[in-house]
Structure formats: structure tokens, C-alpha cells
Design a protein around this motif. Structure first.
Motif, PDB file in Angstrom:
ATOM      1  N   PRO A   1      -2.163  -2.339  10.560  1.00  0.00           N
ATOM      2  CA  PRO A   1      -2.733  -3.474  11.293  1.00  0.00           C
ATOM      3  C   PRO A   1      -2.088  -4.787  10.906  1.00  0.00           C
ATOM      4  CG  PRO A   1      -4.269  -2.669   9.632  1.00  0.00           C
ATOM      5  CD  PRO A   1      -3.146  -1.685   9.676  1.00  0.00           C
ATOM      6  N   ALA A   2      -2.295  -5.791  11.738  1.00  0.00           N
ATOM      7  CA  ALA A   2      -1.746  -7.121  11.475  1.00  0.00           C
ATOM      8  C   ALA A   2      -2.244  -7.650  10.133  1.00  0.00           C
ATOM      9  CB  ALA A   2      -2.144  -8.077  12.604  1.00  0.00           C
ATOM     10  N   GLY A   3      -1.354  -8.271   9.395  1.00  0.00           N
ATOM     11  CA  GLY A   3      -1.723  -8.861   8.114  1.00  0.00           C
ATOM     12  C   GLY A   3      -1.697  -7.911   6.948  1.00  0.00           C
ATOM     13  N   ALA A   4      -1.277  -6.676   7.167  1.00  0.00           N
ATOM     14  CA  ALA A   4      -1.278  -5.684   6.081  1.00  0.00           C
ATOM     15  C   ALA A   4      -0.100  -5.867   5.130  1.00  0.00           C
ATOM     16  CB  ALA A   4      -1.271  -4.271   6.656  1.00  0.00           C
ATOM     17  N   GLY A   5       0.888  -6.685   5.504  1.00  0.00           N
ATOM     18  CA  GLY A   5       2.025  -6.924   4.616  1.00  0.00           C
ATOM     19  C   GLY A   5       3.207  -6.017   4.883  1.00  0.00           C
ATOM     20  N   LYS A   6       3.392  -5.616   6.142  1.00  0.00           N
ATOM     21  CA  LYS A   6       4.463  -4.665   6.475  1.00  0.00           C
ATOM     22  C   LYS A   6       5.854  -5.252   6.214  1.00  0.00           C
ATOM     23  CE  LYS A   6       2.828  -4.177  10.650  1.00  0.00           C
ATOM     24  NZ  LYS A   6       1.580  -4.956  10.426  1.00  0.00           N
ATOM     25  N   THR A   7       6.103  -6.473   6.713  1.00  0.00           N
ATOM     26  CA  THR A   7       7.423  -7.074   6.526  1.00  0.00           C
ATOM     27  C   THR A   7       7.680  -7.388   5.060  1.00  0.00           C
ATOM     28  OG1 THR A   7       7.369  -7.986   8.770  1.00  0.00           O
ATOM     29  CG2 THR A   7       8.916  -8.988   7.221  1.00  0.00           C
ATOM     30  N   THR A   8       6.648  -7.815   4.342  1.00  0.00           N
ATOM     31  CA  THR A   8       6.781  -8.051   2.901  1.00  0.00           C
ATOM     32  C   THR A   8       7.149  -6.766   2.180  1.00  0.00           C
ATOM     33  OG1 THR A   8       5.164  -9.857   2.972  1.00  0.00           O
ATOM     34  CG2 THR A   8       5.579  -8.845   0.823  1.00  0.00           C
ATOM     35  N   PHE A   9       6.518  -5.657   2.573  1.00  0.00           N
ATOM     36  CA  PHE A   9       6.844  -4.364   1.976  1.00  0.00           C
ATOM     37  C   PHE A   9       8.275  -3.964   2.298  1.00  0.00           C
ATOM     38  CE2 PHE A   9       6.797   0.367   2.666  1.00  0.00           C
ATOM     39  CZ  PHE A   9       6.917   0.696   1.322  1.00  0.00           C
ATOM     40  N   CYS A  10       8.701  -4.173   3.555  1.00  0.00           N
ATOM     41  CA  CYS A  10      10.082  -3.847   3.933  1.00  0.00           C
ATOM     42  C   CYS A  10      11.067  -4.631   3.066  1.00  0.00           C
ATOM     43  CB  CYS A  10      10.326  -4.157   5.404  1.00  0.00           C
ATOM     44  SG  CYS A  10       9.497  -3.040   6.557  1.00  0.00           S
ATOM     45  N   SER A  11      10.805  -5.920   2.862  1.00  0.00           N
ATOM     46  CA  SER A  11      11.690  -6.753   2.046  1.00  0.00           C
ATOM     47  C   SER A  11      11.723  -6.267   0.599  1.00  0.00           C
ATOM     48  CB  SER A  11      11.226  -8.212   2.091  1.00  0.00           C
ATOM     49  OG  SER A  11      11.250  -8.706   3.415  1.00  0.00           O
TER      50      SER A  11
ATOM     51  N   MET B   1       7.446  -2.247  12.143  1.00  0.00           N
ATOM     52  CA  MET B   1       6.710  -2.166  13.401  1.00  0.00           C
ATOM     53  C   MET B   1       5.719  -3.320  13.565  1.00  0.00           C
ATOM     54  SD  MET B   1       7.874   0.571  14.916  1.00  0.00           S
ATOM     55  CE  MET B   1       6.611   1.033  16.111  1.00  0.00           C
ATOM     56  N   PRO B   2       5.257  -3.579  14.803  1.00  0.00           N
ATOM     57  CA  PRO B   2       4.244  -4.624  15.027  1.00  0.00           C
ATOM     58  C   PRO B   2       2.885  -4.231  14.446  1.00  0.00           C
ATOM     59  CG  PRO B   2       5.338  -3.980  17.083  1.00  0.00           C
ATOM     60  CD  PRO B   2       5.699  -2.963  16.058  1.00  0.00           C
ATOM     61  N   GLY B   3       1.953  -5.192  14.447  1.00  0.00           N
ATOM     62  CA  GLY B   3       0.648  -4.955  13.851  1.00  0.00           C
ATOM     63  C   GLY B   3      -0.446  -4.538  14.805  1.00  0.00           C
ATOM     64  N   GLN B   4      -0.159  -4.444  16.107  1.00  0.00           N
ATOM     65  CA  GLN B   4      -1.190  -4.034  17.062  1.00  0.00           C
ATOM     66  C   GLN B   4      -1.413  -2.529  16.957  1.00  0.00           C
ATOM     67  OE1 GLN B   4       1.008  -6.311  17.587  1.00  0.00           O
ATOM     68  NE2 GLN B   4       0.029  -8.060  18.550  1.00  0.00           N
ATOM     69  N   ILE B   5      -2.590  -2.129  16.467  1.00  0.00           N
ATOM     70  CA  ILE B   5      -2.804  -0.710  16.200  1.00  0.00           C
ATOM     71  C   ILE B   5      -2.960   0.108  17.476  1.00  0.00           C
ATOM     72  CG2 ILE B   5      -3.791  -1.132  13.922  1.00  0.00           C
ATOM     73  CD1 ILE B   5      -6.554  -0.579  15.162  1.00  0.00           C
ATOM     74  N   GLU B   6      -3.123  -0.575  18.640  1.00  0.00           N
ATOM     75  CA  GLU B   6      -3.173   0.184  19.893  1.00  0.00           C
ATOM     76  C   GLU B   6      -1.924   1.033  20.064  1.00  0.00           C
ATOM     77  OE1 GLU B   6      -5.155  -3.844  20.957  1.00  0.00           O
ATOM     78  OE2 GLU B   6      -3.618  -3.074  19.585  1.00  0.00           O
ATOM     79  N   LEU B   7      -0.798   0.540  19.550  1.00  0.00           N
ATOM     80  CA  LEU B   7       0.457   1.279  19.658  1.00  0.00           C
ATOM     81  C   LEU B   7       0.404   2.610  18.924  1.00  0.00           C
ATOM     82  CD1 LEU B   7       3.082  -1.571  19.132  1.00  0.00           C
ATOM     83  CD2 LEU B   7       2.740  -0.250  21.228  1.00  0.00           C
ATOM     84  N   TYR B   8      -0.435   2.693  17.890  1.00  0.00           N
ATOM     85  CA  TYR B   8      -0.474   3.886  17.041  1.00  0.00           C
ATOM     86  C   TYR B   8      -1.662   4.792  17.331  1.00  0.00           C
ATOM     87  CZ  TYR B   8       2.045   0.154  14.643  1.00  0.00           C
ATOM     88  OH  TYR B   8       2.856  -0.913  14.362  1.00  0.00           O
ATOM     89  N   THR B   9      -2.664   4.249  18.028  1.00  0.00           N
ATOM     90  CA  THR B   9      -3.900   5.025  18.181  1.00  0.00           C
ATOM     91  C   THR B   9      -4.320   5.254  19.623  1.00  0.00           C
ATOM     92  OG1 THR B   9      -5.228   2.993  18.012  1.00  0.00           O
ATOM     93  CG2 THR B   9      -4.790   4.181  15.961  1.00  0.00           C
ATOM     94  N   HIS B  10      -3.786   4.457  20.585  1.00  0.00           N
ATOM     95  CA  HIS B  10      -4.326   4.506  21.945  1.00  0.00           C
ATOM     96  C   HIS B  10      -3.335   4.997  22.997  1.00  0.00           C
ATOM     97  CE1 HIS B  10      -7.248   1.991  19.952  1.00  0.00           C
ATOM     98  NE2 HIS B  10      -8.008   1.928  21.024  1.00  0.00           N
ATOM     99  N   VAL B  11      -2.064   4.674  22.828  1.00  0.00           N
ATOM    100  CA  VAL B  11      -1.077   4.956  23.874  1.00  0.00           C
ATOM    101  C   VAL B  11       0.072   5.778  23.291  1.00  0.00           C
ATOM    102  CG1 VAL B  11      -1.624   2.919  25.249  1.00  0.00           C
ATOM    103  CG2 VAL B  11       0.069   2.749  23.422  1.00  0.00           C
TER     104      VAL B  11
ATOM    105  N   VAL C   1       6.095   8.213   8.189  1.00  0.00           N
ATOM    106  CA  VAL C   1       5.415   6.943   8.459  1.00  0.00           C
ATOM    107  C   VAL C   1       4.871   6.395   7.148  1.00  0.00           C
ATOM    108  CG1 VAL C   1       3.388   5.891   9.531  1.00  0.00           C
ATOM    109  CG2 VAL C   1       4.812   7.474  10.850  1.00  0.00           C
ATOM    110  N   SER C   2       5.111   5.110   6.920  1.00  0.00           N
ATOM    111  CA  SER C   2       4.439   4.391   5.830  1.00  0.00           C
ATOM    112  C   SER C   2       3.364   3.529   6.479  1.00  0.00           C
ATOM    113  CB  SER C   2       5.440   3.520   5.063  1.00  0.00           C
ATOM    114  OG  SER C   2       6.448   4.298   4.476  1.00  0.00           O
ATOM    115  N   TYR C   3       2.103   3.928   6.309  1.00  0.00           N
ATOM    116  CA  TYR C   3       0.996   3.228   6.978  1.00  0.00           C
ATOM    117  C   TYR C   3       0.276   2.353   5.954  1.00  0.00           C
ATOM    118  CZ  TYR C   3      -2.776   2.377  10.303  1.00  0.00           C
ATOM    119  OH  TYR C   3      -3.663   1.776  11.175  1.00  0.00           O
ATOM    120  N   LEU C   4       0.301   1.044   6.177  1.00  0.00           N
ATOM    121  CA  LEU C   4      -0.286   0.090   5.239  1.00  0.00           C
ATOM    122  C   LEU C   4      -1.675  -0.340   5.690  1.00  0.00           C
ATOM    123  CD1 LEU C   4       2.763  -0.031   4.433  1.00  0.00           C
ATOM    124  CD2 LEU C   4       2.399  -2.451   3.918  1.00  0.00           C
TER     125      LEU C   4
END
Length: 294
Positions: A10-20, A105-115, A136-139
Motif C-alpha cells: 500500500p501507499a506509504g509502506a516505503g517501497k521506493t526507500t526499500f528499493c534504494s 510498483m505503485p501503492g494502489q492495492i487495487e492493482l494487486y487485489t481487484h483487477v 513478490v516483496s510485499y511491504l
């Protein structure tokens, strides 16, 4: 066979920080990587992506030209990407097998759970000419553990993504430095391997609904049951039971500022994608001068 991980959550989980942090750790250990940004709204990067979806399409342009909101615009961006997969295929076909491909990846979880958009993208990555061995690394942000109902909701979203993506998953509680000292170590273990009995510990679990005078509390015949949050509690116990029945989700702890913590998470990613099993033994001095990060 190339190797890769998709960094989701989800948004704000720190995905880009983790990638860096992951890229820096790989660089420190003389491992090469290839960094892909698939967030059409992302702007600031510690490391410039090797492939950036914004060179193909941006969320800002889509929202402005098609008059879509953020979520609708994001869906359009990914549908456009699926129609132009050569944008990803051509650069990835030249990536050497020993590289780790990191996909932010983006933070909109609809991409991972709905479509089914991301599962279609995964099929492209893992089959055909690319044939990338992926996980998958899910934060999930560690602050969720302060509100237990919120934590189990996040855990359910992680489980939903696991079922949708059909890839090995490494589930991660990020930003552990932010909850340091707030949760006892013994209590933390109940979140690492989610213990549904946490939901029985009201009121600390966040399951008590506060009844207020003078506001619309809903059409309830028995205000007392609203004040005790019985319906909400039953819903959360149902969610907890579902998670417990599947028994799929457990978490790793991550502090992106701690290199040992990043290295520990990377070791689980390597196990999930079977990276080391396919590497040929090297002579002691082989590759010591290779610091190419892509």
C-alpha cells in the motif's frame, strides 16, 4: 535465467526507500542489479531507474488529458503499458543472468487485489523470451501493528495479493525503526506470525466503536451493541479466521536504514527466486572488480 522481485504494498509502506536500500546493499556486495520504476506518479529516486514508465506514460498527463482521477488514471497507465510491452521487453532481454531485477510498483492495492492487470504483466515477465524467475516483496508498514484491526486488514490484502499474483511472496513489515520501544519483543512475535487471538484483546485492539451523542451513529436498534462494537468485532474475527485457515502470511522485519536488516530480507528474496542455486562457483578473485549496477 534472469532473476527479479516486484516490490508491492500500500501507499506509504516505503517501497521506493526499500528499493534504494536494496540497490545500495547490492552495490556494497558487488552484485549487479537492474532497476525498473513502474509508478507513473513517482518523482524522487535515490538511484535513477534503468527503465522508467514515465518515459512511456505519466499519470499527470493521463489525468489532465482524459479527465480521470488518480485511480482511474493509474489503471489506464497500466493498460497502456500492457499494449506496449516492448517498452519493457527490449531493455530486459539484454540483462545478464546474474543481475537482480528490482521492479518498484505503485501503492494502489487495487492493482494487486481487484483487477488482473498485474498478473498479466507477471506472465509477460516470467514466460516467453524474458523467462524471469520472480518473487513478490510485499511491504506493510509496521505502524499498522498499533491498530490491530488495521494490521489484520493489511495482512488480508497481502494474502489476497499472494493468491492473485501466484508467485513466491516475501512479506515484510517495513519501518521497524518507527515502532522501536512501542511493542514488546514477545508481543511482536504475534504479529510476525499473525496470531488471531490478538483480536480478542479489546479495547486495545481498536475493536470498540465509540458511540457519540448528537451524531448519526447508524440505524441501530440496540445502541449498546454499537458501543461495544460487536458487529465490527465479529467482522474482524471472521477476517482473522480466514487468515488463520489459509496460514499463508508471515512477515520479516525491515529497517531500511540498517544494512544487516536489508541483507537479511535479501537472503529470503534470493531463496524465493533460487538465485544462489543456479550460480556457478567462482574462483576466489573472480569478479572482484565488477561494480556495474546496470
Amino acid at each position: 535465467m534472469p532473476y527479479g522481485t516486484m516490490v508491492m504494498g500500500p501507499a506509504g509502506a516505503g517501497k521506493t526507500t526499500f528499493c534504494s536500500a536494496l540497490i545500495q546493499h547490492l552495490k556494497n556486495n558487488r552484485r549487479s542489479c537492474f532497476y525498473i520504476n513502474l509508478d507513473p506518479a513517482a518523482e524522487d529516486f535515490a538511484y535513477e531507474p534503468d527503465v522508467d514508465i514515465k518515459d512511456l506514460i505519466t499519470l499527470e498527463d493521463v489525468m489532465e488529458e482524459l479527465h480521470l482521477g488518480p485511480n482511474g488514471g493509474l489503471m489506464y497507465c497500466f493498460e497502456f503499458l500492457l499494449e506496449n510491452l516492448d517498452f519493457l521487453t527490449e531493455p530486459l532481454e539484454n540483462v545478464a543472468d546474474e543481475y537482480l531485477i528490482i521492479i518498484d510498483m505503485p501503492g494502489q492495492i487495487e492493482l494487486y487485489t481487484h483487477v488482473p492487470i498485474v498478473p498479466q504483466l507477471i506472465k509477460h515477465f516470467t514466460r516467453g523470451s524474458l523467462n524471469i524467475n520472480m518473487c513478490v516483496s510485499y511491504l506493510l508498514e509496521s505502524s499498522f501493528i498499533i491498530d490491530r484491526a488495521k494490521f489484520f486488514s493489511g495482512t488480508l490484502s497481502a494474502m489476497s495479493a499472494m493468491l492473485m499474483m501466484q508467485l513466491p511472496h516475501v512479506n515484510i513489515l517495513s519501518k521497524m525503526d518507527q515502532v522501536k520501544g512501542q511493542v514488546a519483543r514477545r508481543e511482536l512475535k504475534r504479529f510476525i506470525d499473525p496470531d488471531t487471538s490478538l483480536l480478542q484483546d479489546a479495547p486495545e485492539s481498536g475493536l470498540v466503536y465509540e458511540y457519540k451523542e448528537g451524531v448519526d451513529n447508524g440505524d441501530v436498534e440496540e445502541p449498546k451493541s454499537v458501543m461495544t462494537g460487536s458487529s465490527f468485532a465479529r467482522l474482524n474475527r471472521g477476517v482473522g479466521q480466514l487468515i488463520d485457515d489459509f496460514s499463508l502470511v508471515s512477515f520479516l522485519k525491515l529497517d531500511a536504514q540498517d544494512e544487516d536488516s536489508v541483507g537479511a530480507v535479501l537472503s529470503y528474496i534470493d531463496d524465493a527466486i533460487q538465485f544462489h542455486e543456479a550460480q556457478e562457483p567462482r574462483e576466489p578473485n573472480d569478479g572482484l572488480g565488477d561494480t556495474d549496477m546496470g
